[in-house]
Enzyme design. Structure first.
Site, PDB file in Angstrom:
ATOM      1  N   GLU A  63       1.178   5.475   7.513  1.00 16.05           N
ATOM      2  CA  GLU A  63       2.651   5.874   7.425  1.00 16.05           C
ATOM      3  C   GLU A  63       3.090   7.180   7.940  1.00 16.05           C
ATOM      4  O   GLU A  63       4.344   7.123   8.244  1.00 16.05           O
ATOM      5  CB  GLU A  63       2.847   6.106   5.586  1.00 16.05           C
ATOM      6  CG  GLU A  63       2.171   5.102   4.821  1.00 16.05           C
ATOM      7  CD  GLU A  63       2.783   3.445   5.330  1.00 16.05           C
ATOM      8  OE1 GLU A  63       3.808   3.417   5.743  1.00 16.05           O
ATOM      9  OE2 GLU A  63       2.139   2.502   4.924  1.00 16.05           O
ATOM     10  N   GLY A 108       0.793  -1.049  -0.047  1.00 17.80           N
ATOM     11  CA  GLY A 108       0.095   0.002  -0.094  1.00 17.80           C
ATOM     12  C   GLY A 108       0.911   1.207  -0.035  1.00 17.80           C
ATOM     13  O   GLY A 108       0.750   2.139  -0.845  1.00 17.80           O
ATOM     14  N   ALA A 109       1.985   1.120   1.039  1.00 14.11           N
ATOM     15  CA  ALA A 109       2.584   2.534   0.886  1.00 14.11           C
ATOM     16  C   ALA A 109       3.930   2.226   1.952  1.00 14.11           C
ATOM     17  O   ALA A 109       3.965   1.098   2.571  1.00 14.11           O
ATOM     18  CB  ALA A 109       2.040   3.568   1.658  1.00 14.11           C
TER      19      ALA A 109
END
Length: 877
Positions: A302, A265-266
């Site tokens: 994040e 995803g990140a």
């Protein structure tokens, strides 16, 4: 590729490196056909280790020059194998230099430095930095970084790396450079750089101490209009982390880059987060409510890693949940504060039961802190992330929010700039709370989902009500015997009117939190002053990740669904009714009996549908049936046809009996005005979408007409997608083809919309393996793009009605794709293997077909360690 004997890494073998790296000066020179990487490592001898061996990881690199303290090294000065380079260093302070050549444009694994569309970017977690330069590529080696990037100025006008910009300028032959410095020590897995022709969106955030932080999001020019929501989400996350955890951002600049080619995803690289485009780009016209919420959560996740993962990181990869479990808990709480807490809890538990419970119930089961691995990428699992978050949540429940905050403050302050373990985290919570968490730590070391069986007894003469809790945990690979866990059970007792009774007990019960704490294999709890037999409401808010069994009647579950003060438990009571009905009807189907939908369930559904005191979002959750992953996990032997038939029968009964209700809800919940992403509006759209789906399932032609009209006139992707998914679930194939063709023609130039177009088809009922093969031949599909592979192949594999077709063609198709992806993107290929992990629990015919499929995968030439490990574990069962 796989050697004859893949190496297993064990936690018990951990030891510190012989040398630390204090600083690295890195220069990356990008050319048309290759990239040259020059690095200089400032080394410091570790006094705790006697060895003088300097071990530097490095793969897929051509060596041009190596030197130690300025003296060139020849091949006789070092030893090199597939994974590393080793040499003897006699000095306590030294400088190792290397010049190597890599080819990012040929790097399809998407680890290290690779090409993503027209730009170059990195992915270094878990072990990608070794594909860039020689380095001790392990999380406990933390150094400061200075990075210089050189590239063609026309092709790569934007050059980014971790930290703050310190220099830039032009070079000869149309080239330029940029130099970045990150003053905070970090492990190599947090290194990041990007080079490309990117648009930039700027904003600022003022910290509570008054510092102004520059915020920048970089995307490809055609996506420049899709970043506003992510920027607002970032500012919300920064403010929330200050308010909730006291954590300020530390650099002058925070950057996000969106990449179409990204395996996850990140990534939380210090100061330069790199995101999968699907996790950052959004507009109302191209993103539905679920994607908006997902983007908000991932941006927050994040960012939160800046402290829970970057400033304080994990000592070794066995401690992965130290950063991931803690940060998933943090982002879950953030979303709950931003939206509807009960709905967020429901969604998290649905995901846990659909992904992590089956993982715990099969050959892939492993502890939150694993003991060993072959390929670390295979341990980015629901157990490490979601169950790890539940473990942190239980600590929060046991010590309370105030002491948890004090514990997290102590953790961040004591270990800032260090690489530590889950034991260090728990020790901080013990210190501030005075609570002994030694037994609790079994949640980190024991695999499997504990089972709590509860029985009751009421004595009207004494006014005592007794609950007996018995806990156990089934065997898992490598762990046959389990010790008892610490299990917090949030609970209440309901009287005949649905009111919570006052609880009087001498057991380990906290009246402020309503939490009863279990520590023994068997716990008997006596409640006094009870005048009538109550109905227990157990495991409120899912206070522990366990399977709880209490012998409720259908009528009691219906009562809880209507009266329980806890929103989560109201939902869970309905889920138990659905599950009980579907499993019972499935068994009736298998035995040739006439299956009937229980009236208690149907009456409860009608009550929920008409209960306007419930929020639309809660009603949507309560009216949604459990998915096949949860149904499969609930049976000992899986008969797929019977489960499918039973679930369809329940859906059809609900749809046809309450056709007028679904029509009324659909029409009454129509939107008015412009799109707004709020909890209330998202809930309204979700309930309308579900009502439309049920209405269409009833076979009413008016529902098809309404769906087609909604699709064509929708002012946002949520309504448009709800309409299209409802049509795809029906039998009007002409309308399906018409809308799919229209969708693609309109959105074919938008990558995220094309991914949705692929996904909606692969997950639609009645699609076959031949249809999937045709979809993969379409120009929209790209086997090198992880999002498109997930949209088509993973989407099809989750479409159990089609994937488990009795011919076995679905198995063959996915196995062929695993073989093709093995040499292109081993991480994605390995994740697809897990689809077969429950093969031993199927009835004999499918069991044999899936076993044969796994053996075929295992026989693939040059099998990657990623795929080998997952396939071997699946076959062992």
């Amino acid at each position: 590729m796989r050697t004859q004997d893949p190496k297993t890494i064990y936690l018990k073998d951990y030891q510190e490196p012989a040398f630390w790296v204090e600083h690295i000066d890195l220069t990356v020179r990008i050319f048309e056909t290759h990239t040259d990487v020059e690095s200089h490592l400032t080394l410091k001898k570790n006094p705790n280790i006697a060895s003088r061996d300097l071990v530097l990881n490095g793969v897929d690199q051509d060596i041009i020059e190596l030197a130690l303290d300025g003296q060139p090294l020849t091949q006789s000065d070092y030893r090199r194998d597939e994974e590393s380079l080793t040499l003897t260093c006699d000095r306590d302070d030294a400088r190792f230099s290397s010049l190597t050549r890599i080819r990012p444009q040929d790097n399809t694994s998407l680890e290290g430095l690779y090409q993503s569309g027209s730009m170059y970017c990195t992915q270094c977690e878990a072990e990608g930095f070794r594909k860039i330069t020689f380095y001790p590529d392990r999380p406990d080696v933390m150094a400061t970084f200075t990075t210089r990037i050189e590239a063609d100025q026309t092709r790569f006008p934007v050059l980014l790396a971790n930290g703050n910009p310190v220099d830039s300028g032009e070079l000869d032959e149309g080239r330029h450079f940029a130099t970045w410095n990150d003053p905070f020590p970090k492990p190599s897995y947090l290194f990041a750089m990007v080079a490309g022709n990117l648009s930039r969106k700027d904003d600022t955030f003022t910290t509570r101490s008054g510092r102004e932080v520059a915020l920048r999001i970089f995307v490809e020019p055609q996506n420049a209009h899709k970043v506003d929501f992510a920027l607002e989400s970032l500012k919300k996350a920064m403010r929330w982390d200050e308010d909730t955890y006291g954590r300020e951002y530390d650099l002058d600049l925070f950057m996000i880059v969106a990449s179409d080619y990204f395996n996850m995803g990140a990534m939380e690289n210090k100061g330069l987060n790199i995101f999968n485009s699907a996790a950052v780009l959004a507009t109302p016209d191209t993103s539905n409510d679920l994607r908006f919420e997902r983007i908000e959560a991932i941006v927050a996740h994040e960012y939160f890693h800046n402290w829970s993962g970057n400033r304080v990181t994990c000592r070794d990869w066995f401690q992965l949940s130290l950063k991931e479990g803690f940060t998933v808990f943090r982002d879950s709480e953030f979303t709950a504060d931003m939206h509807d807490r009960a709905v967020k809890r429901i969604h998290d538990v649905v995901d846990l039961r659909a992904a992590q419970f089956p993982e715990d119930n099969g050959p892939m089961a492993h502890p939150v802190r694993p003991d060993s691995y072959i390929e670390i990428n295979n341990f980015y699992t629901a157990t490490v992330y979601e169950k790890g978050a539940e473990v942190v949540r239980m600590i929060h429940t046991l010590v309370g929010p105030e002491l948890f905050r004090k514990g997290s403050d102590l953790y961040f302050e004591r270990f800032d700039g260090q690489a530590v373990t889950t034991d260090d985290f728990v020790a901080c919570m013990e210190e501030v709370s005075g609570r002994d968490l030694t037994q609790f730590k079994r949640w980190y070391t024991q695999a499997g989902t504990p089972r709590v069986t509860v029985t009751d007894h009421f004595d009207s003469d004494t006014g005592e009500y007794r609950l007996t809790f018995r806990q156990s945990c089934p065997p898992t690979p490598g762990q046959r015997e389990k010790d008892s866990f610490v299990i917090p059970i949030k609970m209440g007792l309901l009287d005949a009117d649905g009111n919570d009774l006052p609880i009087r007990t001498d057991a380990d019960y906290n009246p402020d939190t309503q939490v009863l704490t279990l520590t023994d294999t068997e716990t008997r709890v006596v409640f006094s002053g009870v005048n009538e037999k109550p109905i227990p409401s157990l495991l409120r808010d899912f206070s522990a990740p366990v399977r709880l069994q209490f012998d409720y009647s259908d009528e009691q579950l219906a009562f809880l669904a209507k009266n329980d003060a806890n929103g989560f438990n109201r939902w869970d009571a309905v889920q138990q009714l659905y599950l009980r009905a579907i499993l019972g009807m499935s068994e009736d189907e298998r035995m040739g009996k006439n299956a009937q939908v229980p009236s208690a369930l149907l009456d409860t559904v009608a009550s929920i549908a008409g209960d306007t005191e419930l929020t639309p979002a809660i009603r949507t959750a309560m009216l949604s049936l459990p998915g096949y992953a949860i149904l499969k996990d609930a049976v000992d032997e899986i008969y797929m046809e019977n489960l499918v038939a039973a679930r369809k029968a329940v859906i059809n009964a609900i749809a046809t009996r309450y056709r007028d209700i679904w029509r009324s809800l659909t029409e009454g919940l129509a939107g008015r005005g412009d799109y707004e992403f709020t909890a209330a509006e998202a809930g309204r759209r979700s309930l309308q979408g579900l009502a439309l789906w049920y209405w269409l399932k009833s076979g009413d032609q008016a529902a098809f007409d309404f769906a087609a009209d909604l699709y064509h006139h929708a002012g946002n992707q949520t309504d448009r997608g709800n309409a299209l998914r409802a049509v795809l679930a029906g039998e009007d194939h002409a309308l399906q083809d018409e809308l799919l063709e229209h969708f693609y023609e309109r959105w074919q130039d938008d990558t995220q919309m094309v991914e949705q177009w692929l996904s909606m088809q692969s997950s639609a009922p009645n699609i076959g393996a031949a249809d999937i093969e045709n979809l993969m031949e379409h120009q929209a599909f790209d086997i090198k793009n992880p999002n498109k592979v997930r949209s088509v192949i993973a989407g099809f594999a989750m479409n159990v009605e089609s994937f488990h077709d009795e011919t076995g063609q679905g198995y063959e198709l996915v196995a062929d794709m695993i073989g093709r992806l093995n040499g292109i993107n081993p991480q994605i290929a390995a994740r697809l293997v897990t689809i077969f992990s429950d093969w031993k629990r199927f009835e004999p015919k499918r069991r044999a077909m899936m076993e044969s499929t796994l053996k075929t995968i295992l026989a693939t030439p040059n099998l990657s360690p990623d795929v080998f490990e997952m396939t071997e574990r699946a076959l062992k069962g």
